[in-house]
Design a protein around this motif. Sequence first.
Motif, PDB file in Angstrom:
ATOM      1  N   SER A  35     -35.656 -68.364 -72.762  1.00 22.76           N
ATOM      2  CA  SER A  35     -34.908 -67.554 -73.732  1.00 22.76           C
ATOM      3  C   SER A  35     -35.828 -66.560 -74.428  1.00 22.76           C
ATOM      4  O   SER A  35     -35.475 -65.389 -74.611  1.00 22.76           O
ATOM      5  N   SER A  36     -37.040 -67.010 -74.799  1.00 21.32           N
ATOM      6  CA  SER A  36     -37.997 -66.111 -75.442  1.00 21.32           C
ATOM      7  C   SER A  36     -38.472 -65.034 -74.476  1.00 21.32           C
ATOM      8  O   SER A  36     -38.650 -63.871 -74.862  1.00 21.32           O
ATOM      9  N   ALA A  37     -38.679 -65.422 -73.212  1.00 20.72           N
ATOM     10  CA  ALA A  37     -39.120 -64.457 -72.206  1.00 20.72           C
ATOM     11  C   ALA A  37     -38.047 -63.405 -71.954  1.00 20.72           C
ATOM     12  O   ALA A  37     -38.349 -62.209 -71.816  1.00 20.72           O
ATOM     13  N   ILE A  38     -36.786 -63.832 -71.915  1.00 15.67           N
ATOM     14  CA  ILE A  38     -35.674 -62.891 -71.707  1.00 15.67           C
ATOM     15  C   ILE A  38     -35.546 -61.947 -72.890  1.00 15.67           C
ATOM     16  O   ILE A  38     -35.328 -60.737 -72.731  1.00 15.67           O
ATOM     17  N   GLN A  39     -35.689 -62.472 -74.104  1.00 12.76           N
ATOM     18  CA  GLN A  39     -35.617 -61.626 -75.293  1.00 12.76           C
ATOM     19  C   GLN A  39     -36.716 -60.576 -75.291  1.00 12.76           C
ATOM     20  O   GLN A  39     -36.524 -59.448 -75.742  1.00 12.76           O
ATOM     21  N   ALA A  40     -37.894 -60.933 -74.775  1.00 11.30           N
ATOM     22  CA  ALA A  40     -39.032 -60.011 -74.777  1.00 11.30           C
ATOM     23  C   ALA A  40     -38.905 -58.927 -73.716  1.00 11.30           C
ATOM     24  O   ALA A  40     -39.207 -57.759 -73.970  1.00 11.30           O
ATOM     25  N   ALA A  41     -38.460 -59.303 -72.513  1.00 10.42           N
ATOM     26  CA  ALA A  41     -38.494 -58.361 -71.384  1.00 10.42           C
ATOM     27  C   ALA A  41     -37.134 -57.970 -70.853  1.00 10.42           C
ATOM     28  O   ALA A  41     -37.036 -56.993 -70.092  1.00 10.42           O
ATOM     29  N   GLY A  42     -36.077 -58.712 -71.193  1.00  7.46           N
ATOM     30  CA  GLY A  42     -34.785 -58.423 -70.589  1.00  7.46           C
ATOM     31  C   GLY A  42     -34.799 -58.776 -69.114  1.00  7.46           C
ATOM     32  O   GLY A  42     -35.555 -59.658 -68.682  1.00  7.46           O
ATOM     33  N   PRO A  43     -34.019 -58.096 -68.285  1.00  4.67           N
ATOM     34  CA  PRO A  43     -33.979 -58.416 -66.851  1.00  4.67           C
ATOM     35  C   PRO A  43     -35.338 -58.288 -66.157  1.00  4.67           C
ATOM     36  O   PRO A  43     -35.572 -58.905 -65.118  1.00  4.67           O
ATOM     37  N   ALA A  44     -36.256 -57.501 -66.750  1.00  3.02           N
ATOM     38  CA  ALA A  44     -37.586 -57.333 -66.155  1.00  3.02           C
ATOM     39  C   ALA A  44     -38.357 -58.643 -66.111  1.00  3.02           C
ATOM     40  O   ALA A  44     -39.372 -58.742 -65.416  1.00  3.02           O
ATOM     41  N   VAL A  45     -37.861 -59.654 -66.839  1.00  3.94           N
ATOM     42  CA  VAL A  45     -38.538 -60.945 -66.833  1.00  3.94           C
ATOM     43  C   VAL A  45     -38.592 -61.527 -65.419  1.00  3.94           C
ATOM     44  O   VAL A  45     -39.481 -62.324 -65.092  1.00  3.94           O
ATOM     45  N   LEU A  46     -37.655 -61.140 -64.555  1.00  7.40           N
ATOM     46  CA  LEU A  46     -37.666 -61.611 -63.169  1.00  7.40           C
ATOM     47  C   LEU A  46     -38.943 -61.176 -62.461  1.00  7.40           C
ATOM     48  O   LEU A  46     -39.525 -61.933 -61.669  1.00  7.40           O
ATOM     49  N   PHE A  47     -39.402 -59.947 -62.749  1.00  9.00           N
ATOM     50  CA  PHE A  47     -40.653 -59.468 -62.160  1.00  9.00           C
ATOM     51  C   PHE A  47     -41.839 -60.272 -62.696  1.00  9.00           C
ATOM     52  O   PHE A  47     -42.793 -60.555 -61.975  1.00  9.00           O
ATOM     53  N   ALA A  48     -41.760 -60.639 -63.974  1.00  8.42           N
ATOM     54  CA  ALA A  48     -42.843 -61.411 -64.581  1.00  8.42           C
ATOM     55  C   ALA A  48     -42.990 -62.769 -63.908  1.00  8.42           C
ATOM     56  O   ALA A  48     -44.106 -63.233 -63.649  1.00  8.42           O
ATOM     57  N   THR A 185     -18.760 -59.663 -64.364  1.00 11.09           N
ATOM     58  CA  THR A 185     -20.021 -60.319 -64.058  1.00 11.09           C
ATOM     59  C   THR A 185     -20.677 -59.629 -62.866  1.00 11.09           C
ATOM     60  O   THR A 185     -20.020 -59.010 -62.042  1.00 11.09           O
ATOM     61  N   GLY A 186     -21.993 -59.787 -62.779  1.00  9.65           N
ATOM     62  CA  GLY A 186     -22.720 -59.164 -61.680  1.00  9.65           C
ATOM     63  C   GLY A 186     -23.768 -58.197 -62.196  1.00  9.65           C
ATOM     64  O   GLY A 186     -24.290 -58.344 -63.313  1.00  9.65           O
ATOM     65  N   LEU A 187     -24.065 -57.172 -61.427  1.00 11.26           N
ATOM     66  CA  LEU A 187     -25.105 -56.215 -61.788  1.00 11.26           C
ATOM     67  C   LEU A 187     -24.780 -55.481 -63.086  1.00 11.26           C
ATOM     68  O   LEU A 187     -25.681 -55.113 -63.846  1.00 11.26           O
ATOM     69  N   ALA A 188     -23.489 -55.268 -63.360  1.00 14.91           N
ATOM     70  CA  ALA A 188     -23.107 -54.580 -64.591  1.00 14.91           C
ATOM     71  C   ALA A 188     -23.557 -55.361 -65.819  1.00 14.91           C
ATOM     72  O   ALA A 188     -24.027 -54.792 -66.811  1.00 14.91           O
ATOM     73  N   THR A 189     -23.429 -56.674 -65.761  1.00 15.21           N
ATOM     74  CA  THR A 189     -23.872 -57.519 -66.874  1.00 15.21           C
ATOM     75  C   THR A 189     -25.388 -57.551 -66.951  1.00 15.21           C
ATOM     76  O   THR A 189     -25.972 -57.475 -68.036  1.00 15.21           O
ATOM     77  N   LEU A 190     -26.042 -57.666 -65.804  1.00 13.71           N
ATOM     78  CA  LEU A 190     -27.505 -57.664 -65.763  1.00 13.71           C
ATOM     79  C   LEU A 190     -28.055 -56.370 -66.355  1.00 13.71           C
ATOM     80  O   LEU A 190     -29.069 -56.382 -67.072  1.00 13.71           O
ATOM     81  N   MET A 191     -27.393 -55.259 -66.076  1.00 11.78           N
ATOM     82  CA  MET A 191     -27.832 -53.939 -66.536  1.00 11.78           C
ATOM     83  C   MET A 191     -27.110 -53.512 -67.804  1.00 11.78           C
ATOM     84  O   MET A 191     -26.945 -52.317 -68.063  1.00 11.78           O
ATOM     85  N   SER A 192     -26.687 -54.473 -68.618  1.00  7.01           N
ATOM     86  CA  SER A 192     -25.891 -54.155 -69.812  1.00  7.01           C
ATOM     87  C   SER A 192     -26.636 -53.253 -70.792  1.00  7.01           C
ATOM     88  O   SER A 192     -26.015 -52.552 -71.591  1.00  7.01           O
ATOM     89  N   ALA A 193     -27.971 -53.268 -70.746  1.00  5.28           N
ATOM     90  CA  ALA A 193     -28.753 -52.397 -71.626  1.00  5.28           C
ATOM     91  C   ALA A 193     -29.023 -51.050 -70.976  1.00  5.28           C
ATOM     92  O   ALA A 193     -29.687 -50.191 -71.573  1.00  5.28           O
ATOM     93  N   GLY A 194     -28.532 -50.855 -69.756  1.00  4.16           N
ATOM     94  CA  GLY A 194     -28.711 -49.583 -69.061  1.00  4.16           C
ATOM     95  C   GLY A 194     -29.983 -49.470 -68.263  1.00  4.16           C
ATOM     96  O   GLY A 194     -30.216 -48.460 -67.595  1.00  4.16           O
ATOM     97  N   THR A 195     -30.830 -50.492 -68.298  1.00  3.19           N
ATOM     98  CA  THR A 195     -32.100 -50.462 -67.569  1.00  3.19           C
ATOM     99  C   THR A 195     -32.619 -51.883 -67.375  1.00  3.19           C
ATOM    100  O   THR A 195     -32.232 -52.804 -68.114  1.00  3.19           O
ATOM    101  N   LEU A 196     -33.499 -52.060 -66.394  1.00  2.00           N
ATOM    102  CA  LEU A 196     -34.144 -53.360 -66.188  1.00  2.00           C
ATOM    103  C   LEU A 196     -35.254 -53.593 -67.207  1.00  2.00           C
ATOM    104  O   LEU A 196     -35.696 -54.719 -67.402  1.00  2.00           O
ATOM    105  N   PHE A 197     -35.710 -52.511 -67.846  1.00  2.00           N
ATOM    106  CA  PHE A 197     -36.822 -52.596 -68.799  1.00  2.00           C
ATOM    107  C   PHE A 197     -36.370 -52.125 -70.182  1.00  2.00           C
ATOM    108  O   PHE A 197     -36.815 -51.084 -70.674  1.00  2.00           O
ATOM    109  N   PRO A 198     -35.470 -52.859 -70.832  1.00  2.00           N
ATOM    110  CA  PRO A 198     -34.928 -52.421 -72.128  1.00  2.00           C
ATOM    111  C   PRO A 198     -35.980 -52.329 -73.227  1.00  2.00           C
ATOM    112  O   PRO A 198     -35.832 -51.561 -74.169  1.00  2.00           O
ATOM    113  N   ASN A 199     -37.049 -53.122 -73.117  1.00  2.00           N
ATOM    114  CA  ASN A 199     -38.115 -53.092 -74.120  1.00  2.00           C
ATOM    115  C   ASN A 199     -39.383 -52.442 -73.577  1.00  2.00           C
ATOM    116  O   ASN A 199     -40.472 -52.630 -74.130  1.00  2.00           O
TER     117      ASN A 199
END
Length: 468
Positions: A35-48, A185-199
């Motif tokens: 949860s902390s990792a997701i809050q910090a990076a958003g979907p980009a956490v998958l790359f981490a 649900t799907g990519l639209a939800t994953l990209m809800s912030a408009g980018t994979l790197f919201p932060n």
Amino acid sequence: MNEIKASLARGLTARHIRFMALGSAIGTGLFYGSSSAIQAAGPAVLFAYIIGGAAVFIVMRAMGEMAVKHPVSGSFAHYASRYLGRFAGFVTGWTFAFEMAIVAIADVTAFGIYMGFWFPQVAQWIWVLAVVLLIASINLMKVKVFGETEFWLAAIKVTAIIAMIIGGAALIIFGFNAPDTETATGLATLMSAGTLFPNGFVGLLLSFAVVMFAFGGIETIGITAGEAADPAKAVPAAINTVPWRILLFYVASLAVVMMLFDWRQIDGSASPFVQIFDGLGIPAAAHVLNAVVITAAVSAINADTFGAGRMLYAMSEIGHAPKSFGRISRNGVPWMTVVIMAVVLLVDVVLNALLPEALFTIIASIATFATVWVWIMILTSYLAMRRKEAAAGRGPAVAREYAVPGGTVAAWIALVFMVFVVVLLALSPATRVALYTGIAWLVLLALLFKLLVRPAAPVKHDSDSLLG
């Protein structure tokens, strides 16, 4: 070293060790820390998780190459002593024990949080006390009992995550929508912030503090070498499963949950897995998953206690820890180290009573420092071993089919990455305390080594001998 072989019963089979490896990879770091990792990076956490997992795999293969050659209890502390010197072995062993204690504190803290999902009116510290007593009891039994317990606890976790991934994928494929939302649900939800790197890229970097914590304890596989029935086969078999475990249990599962529910609503009040399914209006799934994450926490605490105990036992044999840590029960278990770990965890009862909200982040960041430091020592020991072999004109320590992929080049890249993660701890005020604590810990160990550890008589090692 003959005493170690005679005292510690070899009761762990390949099945036990393989599921211990699974258990160490699926714990609080995934079910709560994510949860902390997701809050910090958003979907980009998958790359981490992919980048961090690749580096950890190199660490594990380096340890495995040494473990196959020297299957001893407390393995990587021995390798550090052998190839880097006694002080390096002293620091590595005690830092691993410190890591296991800190990770266990994080795990029991998470256990109390999980139980709060069902019993919000019960104080968190009560659940912490209950699980500490349970874990102490399990670890005082025969090592085979420990192995069987870990096998079944890990089997529950693995089955549940696979079922969750399949069920979540089905919800995505059939277009299930969360209540009170029109977002599919799907990519639209994953990209809800408009980018994979919201932060931004900085958010990705900051997530590594929690991401690397999630993999902490996976090196416990090396500790099992001293009690494995056939370490030359069991340890490599467990290590070789690391890549697909990371892809399945971390990347796939987190991708699914972030496609099901707006990840920006994850607040750390419960496991993100439980919160998401609860938010989707599927309460039965949320309760089942809460039971699973509780099982995961118990499994992780169990493995943490085992790892710290076996390391301290091995260190007592070479004068790096009090001799009392080498006391063995009738069940072939180093009981004093189990008692010590239980006492350390009881301190967490007090901490949970005083700091129930902020404790997990503080503990997780300190555990990250200790974890990454141990991995740095494993890689450094491996590189020193390879230099020693090259100077002697010999080939690799073991058969080429179990050499580190990429050899010393890959080990150097992983080593640089691990040092970079330590530096990253200084970037955030929330994790900076871990860097200060880690430096103070290393200074303390240097003083204790100088004051308490007696110089050892020179020992001549051949290529196949164990450490003295």
